[in-house]
Scaffold this active site. Sequence first.
Site, PDB file in Angstrom:
ATOM      1  N   HIS A 199      38.057  44.281  41.895  1.00  0.00           N
ATOM      2  CA  HIS A 199      38.511  43.468  43.029  1.00  0.00           C
ATOM      3  C   HIS A 199      37.556  43.567  44.212  1.00  0.00           C
ATOM      4  O   HIS A 199      37.428  42.640  44.998  1.00  0.00           O
ATOM      5  CB  HIS A 199      39.948  43.828  43.410  1.00  0.00           C
ATOM      6  CG  HIS A 199      40.929  43.212  42.464  1.00  0.00           C
ATOM      7  ND1 HIS A 199      41.526  43.916  41.462  1.00  0.00           N
ATOM      8  CD2 HIS A 199      41.332  41.928  42.330  1.00  0.00           C
ATOM      9  CE1 HIS A 199      42.284  43.100  40.758  1.00  0.00           C
ATOM     10  NE2 HIS A 199      42.197  41.890  41.256  1.00  0.00           N
ATOM     11  N   CYS A 512      41.352  30.877  36.162  1.00  0.00           N
ATOM     12  CA  CYS A 512      41.060  31.370  37.504  1.00  0.00           C
ATOM     13  C   CYS A 512      40.396  32.743  37.499  1.00  0.00           C
ATOM     14  O   CYS A 512      40.140  33.325  38.532  1.00  0.00           O
ATOM     15  CB  CYS A 512      42.323  31.396  38.359  1.00  0.00           C
ATOM     16  SG  CYS A 512      43.570  32.523  37.721  1.00  0.00           S
TER      17      CYS A 512
HETATM   18  C1  PEP Z   1      42.385  37.790  36.330  1.00  0.00           C
HETATM   19  O1  PEP Z   1      42.878  38.822  35.874  1.00  0.00           O
HETATM   20  O2  PEP Z   1      41.511  37.121  35.727  1.00  0.00           O
HETATM   21  C2  PEP Z   1      42.790  37.299  37.653  1.00  0.00           C
HETATM   22  C3  PEP Z   1      42.368  36.148  38.114  1.00  0.00           C
HETATM   23  O3  PEP Z   1      43.602  38.107  38.385  1.00  0.00           O
HETATM   24  P1  PEP Z   1      43.094  39.366  39.241  1.00  0.00           P
HETATM   25  O4  PEP Z   1      41.587  39.350  39.199  1.00  0.00           O
HETATM   26  O5  PEP Z   1      43.640  39.216  40.612  1.00  0.00           O
HETATM   27  O6  PEP Z   1      43.677  40.499  38.487  1.00  0.00           O
END
Ligand code: PEP
Length: 590
Positions: A199, A512
């Site tokens: 993240h 996404c």
């Molecule tokens: C994912 O897991 O691809 C996603 C978009 O969610 P996050 O990165 O917030 O876990």
Amino acid sequence: MSTEGEHKEIILNGISASPGICIGKAYLVDREGVDVIKRYHIDADDLQNEVTRFKVAVKQAKDELHAIIKETSEDLQQHADILETQVVVLEDKMLYGRTIETIEKEQINAEWALKKVVSKVKSMFQDITDAYLKDRTTDIEHVSDRIMRHLVGAEPVNIAEIDKRVILIAHDLSPAQTSQINLERIMGFVTVLGGVTSHTSIIARSLGIPAVQGIENASRLIQNDDIIIVDGSRGNVFINPSEPTLVDYMERQERFESFQAGIARSSHQPAKTTDGHRVKVMGNIEQPEQVVAVMDNGGEGVGLFRTEFQYLSSPQFPGEDELFEKYKEVVDVMPNGPVTIRTLDINGDKAFVRNSGVAESNPALGLRAIRYCLKRPDVFKTQLRAILRAAVFGEVRLLLPMLATLDELMIAKSLLEDAIQSLEDEDQEYNRNIDLGVMIEVPSLAVMADVIAREVDFFSIGTNDLIQYSMAVDRGNREVAYLYNPLHPAILRILKFVSDAAKQEGIKLFMCGEMAGDPFSLPVLLGLGIDELSMTPQSIPVLKNMIRSISMADARTFMQEILKQTSARAVTELIQSNYGGIISETIFPE
Ligand code: PEP
Ligand code: MG
């Protein structure tokens, strides 16, 4: 790596976490003043004073920890538990006793003795794989940093308060720390830990600052105020660059920025493939203000609003009105495009907060996202009500993260019904006609996609977690980053299955996860027939630029070839030989 002499250029290779180039002075975040420890002799008469100086620093560190624990709300219990462990570590014989012993025996200063003891402990634990003992080493490191700060009189660094233009160097930056970055001050960052879908790197990309992660010796080799170059596109860091390197990189930075500006201008037009297929490109946001970056970069809506950051910034959970205001803010700025609001996805690699109080040894597999929300229906319903109310003002979609089973979906749907009913009973203004979708990011849900598709309006594939869970590879661990490949045939088969299920049931298919914004993966994503791609806003112009150079019909045929491959390398080679030219021309011609 060349390391002759103190001011010789040193080149370090890491993981490209966020593209772009920055040149500037280094600023060590977690060890300010702590890495310049010098060794000096202590006369026998002064030894007792030196030991007392150490004891005072330990006492100050302890008081500091107690004060933090006291201020920690009950909801942040797990954080408090970690700090309690650190209080114990502070006076543990291994650290406390041995440091005093070393001061006395070797007649050296407390800082040097502490440093020596810690590095000995670290080397003792180096090859141990036991997670518990590894955590204890981390505790020892944190605790010794805290004592060291008191010994040298350095203040802990608050990123939000840094008042000069610098490049951050840190062992690790938490997503919460990264989201405090002030763009006028911080040009980029380099960390020891982390990977491309951590993240922290996602936030770096959304801030549009270059970042390199996974540089093992970053905080040892880089000193405060060293001139460094961060090449976030290639994953390189140069310490004390030579004159020719500096000149080369200054030119490169200029070319990169003018190329970016060029494609950003054309990004406000829709993206159609060469044979006329329109592919929607949307932006991912973590903070409501980032919706402006989606607009500026030509995004056609918000494909993912990660709402958890609002819950991480304060010890209290935000109330319904506060959430509603923020969601409305985003919807107001994006009147013509959908805003996909994902419900709370805390824990996992995003700060461990508000757990049941039980420490989790595998947080990524623990009480994360929807699992937490189903356990705390009060928290979940508060958010659902805020979303339904914001939906009055524009096109809102509701997205549920981390579902693993159909049962969880059905419970979530019934809680949604409860939220609707409560708004109805209270005569509140709301809109219940919103699309409901699920993140496809847990393999168990992916293999049930045909069944799940009958219950929702859309799928949004979260490749970051889907890859993590399918390949059993921690998304932020550079040691196993070699397994983290969106183009592995195992992942492509899952994507194909999910895509077929969505088409079969006639629901929309979005993506996404970070794969959506990866130019190298684009031919495959078009071949799979994904309707909408959502990415960090800064990636939108490049992807739109590239879509305009690819034929959808060719991509579909190409996909059949791709699915016959049995290794990630073979897939990569095939993409390179068929689309390599287009990719390098549309990303950044060097
Ligand atoms: C994912 O897991 O691809 C996603 C978009 O969610 P996050 O990165 O917030 O876990
Ligand atoms: Mg996810």
